[in-house]
Design a protein around this motif. Structure first.
Motif, PDB file in Angstrom:
ATOM      1  N   LEU A  17      12.274 -34.833  50.367  1.00 10.12           N
ATOM      2  CA  LEU A  17      12.263 -35.991  51.254  1.00 10.12           C
ATOM      3  C   LEU A  17      11.476 -35.696  52.527  1.00 10.12           C
ATOM      4  O   LEU A  17      10.663 -36.510  52.973  1.00 10.12           O
ATOM      5  CB  LEU A  17      13.699 -36.385  51.607  1.00 10.12           C
ATOM      6  N   ALA A  18      11.703 -34.526  53.124  1.00 15.08           N
ATOM      7  CA  ALA A  18      10.992 -34.154  54.354  1.00 15.08           C
ATOM      8  C   ALA A  18       9.497 -34.032  54.112  1.00 15.08           C
ATOM      9  O   ALA A  18       8.690 -34.319  55.009  1.00 15.08           O
ATOM     10  CB  ALA A  18      11.540 -32.840  54.895  1.00 15.08           C
ATOM     11  N   LEU A  19       9.108 -33.609  52.904  1.00 15.27           N
ATOM     12  CA  LEU A  19       7.695 -33.469  52.564  1.00 15.27           C
ATOM     13  C   LEU A  19       7.074 -34.778  52.103  1.00 15.27           C
ATOM     14  O   LEU A  19       5.873 -34.819  51.806  1.00 15.27           O
ATOM     15  CB  LEU A  19       7.534 -32.409  51.463  1.00 15.27           C
ATOM     16  N   GLY A  20       7.870 -35.832  52.041  1.00 11.79           N
ATOM     17  CA  GLY A  20       7.346 -37.138  51.671  1.00 11.79           C
ATOM     18  C   GLY A  20       7.133 -37.338  50.185  1.00 11.79           C
ATOM     19  O   GLY A  20       6.473 -38.292  49.775  1.00 11.79           O
ATOM     20  N   GLU A  21       7.681 -36.455  49.357  1.00 16.30           N
ATOM     21  CA  GLU A  21       7.560 -36.588  47.906  1.00 16.30           C
ATOM     22  C   GLU A  21       8.728 -37.441  47.406  1.00 16.30           C
ATOM     23  O   GLU A  21       9.756 -36.928  46.945  1.00 16.30           O
ATOM     24  CB  GLU A  21       7.533 -35.206  47.252  1.00 16.30           C
ATOM     25  N   VAL A  22       8.535 -38.748  47.524  1.00 19.08           N
ATOM     26  CA  VAL A  22       9.624 -39.707  47.318  1.00 19.08           C
ATOM     27  C   VAL A  22      10.176 -39.653  45.895  1.00 19.08           C
ATOM     28  O   VAL A  22      11.399 -39.669  45.697  1.00 19.08           O
ATOM     29  CB  VAL A  22       9.149 -41.141  47.647  1.00 19.08           C
ATOM     30  N   GLU A  23       9.301 -39.575  44.901  1.00 19.59           N
ATOM     31  CA  GLU A  23       9.768 -39.585  43.510  1.00 19.59           C
ATOM     32  C   GLU A  23      10.650 -38.378  43.211  1.00 19.59           C
ATOM     33  O   GLU A  23      11.719 -38.515  42.604  1.00 19.59           O
ATOM     34  CB  GLU A  23       8.565 -39.624  42.561  1.00 19.59           C
ATOM     35  N   ASN A  24      10.199 -37.212  43.628  1.00 19.13           N
ATOM     36  CA  ASN A  24      11.004 -35.997  43.390  1.00 19.13           C
ATOM     37  C   ASN A  24      12.321 -36.048  44.156  1.00 19.13           C
ATOM     38  O   ASN A  24      13.369 -35.627  43.647  1.00 19.13           O
ATOM     39  CB  ASN A  24      10.210 -34.757  43.804  1.00 19.13           C
ATOM     40  N   ALA A  25      12.263 -36.534  45.402  1.00 18.46           N
ATOM     41  CA  ALA A  25      13.483 -36.629  46.205  1.00 18.46           C
ATOM     42  C   ALA A  25      14.490 -37.568  45.545  1.00 18.46           C
ATOM     43  O   ALA A  25      15.679 -37.240  45.419  1.00 18.46           O
ATOM     44  CB  ALA A  25      13.149 -37.123  47.606  1.00 18.46           C
ATOM     45  N   THR A  26      14.012 -38.729  45.089  1.00 13.31           N
ATOM     46  CA  THR A  26      14.892 -39.708  44.439  1.00 13.31           C
ATOM     47  C   THR A  26      15.514 -39.129  43.173  1.00 13.31           C
ATOM     48  O   THR A  26      16.722 -39.275  42.937  1.00 13.31           O
ATOM     49  CB  THR A  26      14.086 -40.976  44.095  1.00 13.31           C
ATOM     50  N   MET A  27      14.701 -38.459  42.363  1.00  9.95           N
ATOM     51  CA  MET A  27      15.195 -37.875  41.113  1.00  9.95           C
ATOM     52  C   MET A  27      16.283 -36.836  41.385  1.00  9.95           C
ATOM     53  O   MET A  27      17.341 -36.841  40.747  1.00  9.95           O
ATOM     54  CB  MET A  27      14.030 -37.232  40.352  1.00  9.95           C
ATOM     55  N   HIS A  28      16.054 -35.957  42.367  1.00 10.01           N
ATOM     56  CA  HIS A  28      17.023 -34.899  42.655  1.00 10.01           C
ATOM     57  C   HIS A  28      18.296 -35.445  43.298  1.00 10.01           C
ATOM     58  O   HIS A  28      19.403 -34.977  42.991  1.00 10.01           O
ATOM     59  CB  HIS A  28      16.386 -33.846  43.563  1.00 10.01           C
ATOM     60  N   PHE A  29      18.158 -36.436  44.170  1.00  6.57           N
ATOM     61  CA  PHE A  29      19.362 -37.038  44.763  1.00  6.57           C
ATOM     62  C   PHE A  29      20.207 -37.718  43.690  1.00  6.57           C
ATOM     63  O   PHE A  29      21.441 -37.635  43.707  1.00  6.57           O
ATOM     64  CB  PHE A  29      18.991 -38.040  45.858  1.00  6.57           C
ATOM     65  N   ASN A  30      19.554 -38.388  42.741  1.00  6.45           N
ATOM     66  CA  ASN A  30      20.292 -39.036  41.651  1.00  6.45           C
ATOM     67  C   ASN A  30      21.013 -38.003  40.779  1.00  6.45           C
ATOM     68  O   ASN A  30      22.154 -38.209  40.364  1.00  6.45           O
ATOM     69  CB  ASN A  30      19.333 -39.865  40.785  1.00  6.45           C
ATOM     70  N   LYS A  31      20.353 -36.873  40.511  1.00  2.10           N
ATOM     71  CA  LYS A  31      21.006 -35.800  39.753  1.00  2.10           C
ATOM     72  C   LYS A  31      22.240 -35.292  40.481  1.00  2.10           C
ATOM     73  O   LYS A  31      23.291 -35.054  39.879  1.00  2.10           O
ATOM     74  CB  LYS A  31      20.020 -34.645  39.535  1.00  2.10           C
ATOM     75  N   CYS A  32      22.094 -35.130  41.794  1.00  3.36           N
ATOM     76  CA  CYS A  32      23.221 -34.632  42.588  1.00  3.36           C
ATOM     77  C   CYS A  32      24.386 -35.623  42.552  1.00  3.36           C
ATOM     78  O   CYS A  32      25.551 -35.224  42.470  1.00  3.36           O
ATOM     79  CB  CYS A  32      22.782 -34.405  44.036  1.00  3.36           C
ATOM     80  N   LEU A  33      24.079 -36.907  42.614  1.00  6.11           N
ATOM     81  CA  LEU A  33      25.132 -37.928  42.594  1.00  6.11           C
ATOM     82  C   LEU A  33      25.846 -37.946  41.244  1.00  6.11           C
ATOM     83  O   LEU A  33      27.066 -38.152  41.177  1.00  6.11           O
ATOM     84  CB  LEU A  33      24.535 -39.303  42.903  1.00  6.11           C
ATOM     85  N   GLN A  34      25.097 -37.742  40.172  1.00  3.70           N
ATOM     86  CA  GLN A  34      25.711 -37.700  38.838  1.00  3.70           C
ATOM     87  C   GLN A  34      26.669 -36.518  38.708  1.00  3.70           C
ATOM     88  O   GLN A  34      27.774 -36.644  38.187  1.00  3.70           O
ATOM     89  CB  GLN A  34      24.624 -37.609  37.765  1.00  3.70           C
ATOM     90  N   ARG A  35      26.258 -35.361  39.209  1.00  2.26           N
ATOM     91  CA  ARG A  35      27.091 -34.156  39.098  1.00  2.26           C
ATOM     92  C   ARG A  35      28.245 -34.160  40.095  1.00  2.26           C
ATOM     93  O   ARG A  35      29.295 -33.595  39.834  1.00  2.26           O
ATOM     94  CB  ARG A  35      26.235 -32.908  39.311  1.00  2.26           C
TER      95      ARG A  35
END
Length: 539
Positions: A199-217
């Motif tokens: 997110l800080a690096l502005g890589e929105v797609e990767n940030a969204t994917m990883h946040f969603n993984k974290c929410l699932q777990r």
């Protein structure tokens, strides 16, 4: 007598004889003693007679072994194998014990440095904390397989990632997060930190994917609820960042000053979420350049270059000069920023400062030059143009000081021909050529060059002052007085600007120059009132 003819070289305790063989030998023994006594006696006689016969064995051959001799050797060999196997097992046990002790020692050392790093981090001493975590990482061998050691290593990587995030080095922090996750894919804290880095690096797609993984777990009851909240808030920020990027891009595409101003405001909001977004920083730098806010553009590029190496990958970037895609030779965002800063200096006419800026940054780009097998001048053609212009100007100045005015005019003319895009620099060259024309007695040509210089850069007070002197020479005191008034106004602005910047030394210089100009203005106004005719001879 029969019993004495069998002799074993190894005791029965050193090996186990098969039970079937023992029974067979006992049976044969009973038969020889009780069933065939007469044959035994004859056998003894034959044996005694044979023993007195000479031996016919070949002297060079090996001695003939009896059945019991062969069996004895076999038992000896088996015993030796068993002893070797035991020794091997002992060595393996000693090695395992040694490896276990080494693993325990490595884990303890790793934990020691991690705890010291935690203490430094709590005190805000992030550099010391990073060093401690790095020492902890170095304690664990790459070949280590112990779970407890690998967990200690994983925690060191995760904590060092948090430290590097605090230091603003998100690309390195992301690498640590990935290493921690590789050691333990279920360690949710490292996953959330990785998403925050994206997110800080502005890589929105990767940030969204990883946040969603974290929410699932983190839906698991045993998961940390704080991490769930952090991941949820991070996902909202990623969505807002994507909207900012889209809207800013649309506004910049319109190209009007109003839309560009609006785009800068939206970009600034996005940078609060993603301070190191390459996309947002690029758009802001371009927007400032488009609005001709060159100073701000340079300051932003300097800030980007300060952390470009640790936060931006060396991937291709957009071509500043809008060349074809296959000719795009910029290997990194850092090169793009350097080029934009140099172009800003160029458009401000501050070419000498551009080369100083370049010299200060050359070391940072030496690796890129080696990798591309090209120097910065080939990567950024503007560098060559700047050097050529400064060469012509420098040669003109040297010729003028040497009294070679015609040669000076030629060099200034060459610089003017090449520097059309840099209006302030071109203005300087016209003003310098005016001085050469004046020395050659070509007063009207000198006045014309000063007028062009002022038209190119209305704030270039030296051209205004020089034209006032030329008007004074031909006794056009009215025009001279008008130029001196303009000169006084420009000097006052420069004085105020330096005072606001806190540059008292330069402010004093402008104050002295202002006093002299005011005295000069009074003389021109008095001469104008006397209505003295023009000097047509000089004209």
């Amino acid at each position: 007598a029969v019993q004495h003819s069998f002799t074993f070289t190894a005791s029965s305790s050193s090996f186990d004889e098969p039970s079937g063989s023992i029974r067979l030998q006992k049976k044969n023994h009973r038969n020889k003693i009780f069933g065939h006594r007469s044959s035994s006696k004859s056998s003894l006689k034959v044996s005694s007679a044979l023993s007195r016969l000479p031996s016919f064995q070949d002297p060079g051959s090996a001695p003939v072994l009896s059945v019991h001799d062969k069996k004895s050797d076999s038992l000896q060999f088996s015993s030796q194998n068993q002893n070797a196997e035991c020794e091997k097992q002992k060595e393996q046990m000693i090695r395992r014990d040694s490896e276990t002790a080494a693993s325990i020692s490595a884990q303890e050392s790793c934990e020691k440095w991690r705890l010291r790093g935690n203490q430094a981090y709590a005190k805000g001493d992030f550099l010391k904390a990073e060093d401690c975590y790095s020492l902890g990482v170095s304690c664990i061998s790459r070949d280590e397989a112990s779970r407890s050691c690998l967990r200690a290593l994983m925690l060191c990587f995760s904590n060092r990632a948090a430290t590097r995030m605090s230091l603003g080095r998100f690309r390195e922090a992301l690498d640590d997060c990935n290493r921690a996750c590789a050691l333990d894919p279920n360690f949710l804290k490292a996953q959330v930190r990785a998403a925050s880095c994206y997110l800080a690096l502005g890589e929105v797609e990767n940030a969204t994917m990883h946040f969603n993984k974290c929410l699932q777990r983190s839906g698991d009851i045993s998961a940390d609820k704080k991490l769930h909240i952090e991941a949820s808030e991070g996902l909202e920020k990623a969505e807002k960042l994507a909207e900012c990027m889209k809207l800013a891009s649309e506004l910049l595409g319109k190209g009007t000053s109003g839309s560009i101003d609006s785009a800068i405001g939206i970009i600034s909001e996005g940078l609060i979420i993603s301070s190191y977004s390459e996309n947002l920083l690029r758009m802001k730098a371009e927007a400032l350049f488009m609005l001709k806010k060159y100073e701000e553009s340079i300051h932003l590029c300097e800030r980007i270059l300060g952390y470009a190496e640790s936060n931006f990958p060396s991937s291709g970037s957009a071509n500043l000069f809008n060349g074809p895609e296959e000719d795009n030779m910029f290997p990194s965002f850092g090169i793009w920023c350097l080029s934009l800063a140099l172009k800003s200096y160029f458009y401000m006419g501050r070419l000498e400062e551009a080369l100083i800026f370049l010299k200060n940054k050359e070391d940072s780009f030496s690796n890129i030059e080696r990798r591309q097998n090209r120097n910065l001048e080939s990567l950024i053609p503007l560098i060559g143009i700047i050097r050529e212009l400064l060469h012509h100007k420098g040669a003109g100045n040297a010729a003028y000081k040497a009294g070679k005015n015609t040669e000076a005019v030629e060099h200034y003319t060459s610089a003017i021909t090449c520097s059309v895009e840099s209006r302030p620099f071109t203005a300087i060259c016209f003003c310098n050529r005016a001085a050469a024309y004046r020395a050659m007695g070509q007063t009207l040509d000198a006045i014309a060059d000063c007028s062009i210089s002022i038209a190119l850069d209305g704030n270039y007070y030296k051209a205004v002052s020089r034209r006032a002197s030329l008007y004074e020479m031909i006794r056009d005191y009215e025009q001279a007085a008008a130029d001196i008034r303009k000169f006084v106004s420009l000097i006052e602005k420069q004085e105020d600007r330096k005072m606001n910047q806190g540059d008292l030394h330069d402010a004093v210089d402008y104050t002295n120059e202002l006093l002299q100009a005011q005295v000069r203005l009074a003389k021109m106004e008095e001469a104008d009132m006397n209505e003295i005719p023009l000097n047509f001879y000089l004209i």
